[in-house]
Design an enzyme around this catalytic site. Structure first.
Site: not given
Ligand code: MN
Length: 233
Positions: A212, A107, A210
């Site tokens: 994560e 990001c 993302h």
């Protein structure tokens, strides 16, 4: 075999005047076989050189908008809050390690890398990019928000092993002009570059989405952490 140590860029909360971390960055690295280590908010170059001896690769995390002066522009009103100390830390680290240690950007990370290598950013996609794609999804963030097309022959195509990939999306800025030294490896339906890879020597992969948030449910997200961590070994 020794586990690789991954230096992770700290997040900053200006309300609490605290540095903090989203667990997914750490847990994704741990699940991939690495040891995450959060860096301090500021470091002298000399102290960084000492720390760098023990770190095998660097994760440039999400977070605040970067200052447009990093790509030679004035700050628009739609550009978000800036964290100058973090910009300075990450610029210093990236310039020291680019081409020498593996880099993963997520990001803000892809935006920062593109700016530091000579590219530019959209300061606000809704205003500047003619698009019907929703890049600013609502939770849960492990859902698919839009598709990207993966460019054949890239590191990412090696990880994903498919051409069309559904990704989450939580960003209001993005790459405008791609930096020399980077190649685009994933592109959204509206033409926005959503992944880049480096040609500056070492391993460099950065994504606008993302992983994560989705490494537990999505194989490609896990694959990104795995590939990066394996290269750091
Ligand atoms: Mn997006």
């Amino acid at each position: 075999m020794k586990k690789p140590i991954i230096g992770v860029m700290p997040l900053y909360d200006e309300d609490k005047e605290s540095i903090w971390m989203l667990p997914g960055y750490f847990d994704g690295i741990k699940a991939a076989g690495g040891i995450p280590l959060m860096l301090p908010r500021s470091l002298s170059e000399e102290d960084f050189d000492t720390i760098d001896l023990f770190i095998d690769g660097y994760l440039f995390t999400g977070g605040h908008d970067i200052h447009p002066s990093l790509y030679g522009e004035e700050k628009h009103p739609q550009c978000g809050i800036i964290e100058k100390e973090r910009d300075a830390l990450e610029a210093m680290i990236f310039r020291n390690i680019c081409g020498k240690k593996p880099v993963l950007g997520i990001c803000r990370g892809i935006q920062l890398i593109n700016a530091l290598m000579g590219g530019t950013l959209y300061q606000d996609l809704r205003l500047e990019l003619d698009s019907t794609v929703d890049h600013h999804m609502s939770p849960p963030y492990d859902n698919v928000a839009h598709n990207v097309t993966i460019i054949n022959g890239s590191i990412l195509s090696d990880i994903a092993n498919k051409e069309i990939l559904g990704v989450n999306s939580y960003h209001h800025q993005g790459i405008k002009e791609l930096a020399p030294g980077l190649i685009a490896s994933a592109i959204a339906e509206d033409g926005l570059i959503e992944a880049v890879e480096g040609s500056c020597g070492g391993f460099l992969l950065a994504v606008q989405w993302h992983p994560e948030f989705s490494y537990q449910t999505d194989e490609v997200s896990m694959g990104i952490f795995k590939k990066f961590t394996d290269i750091c070994r």
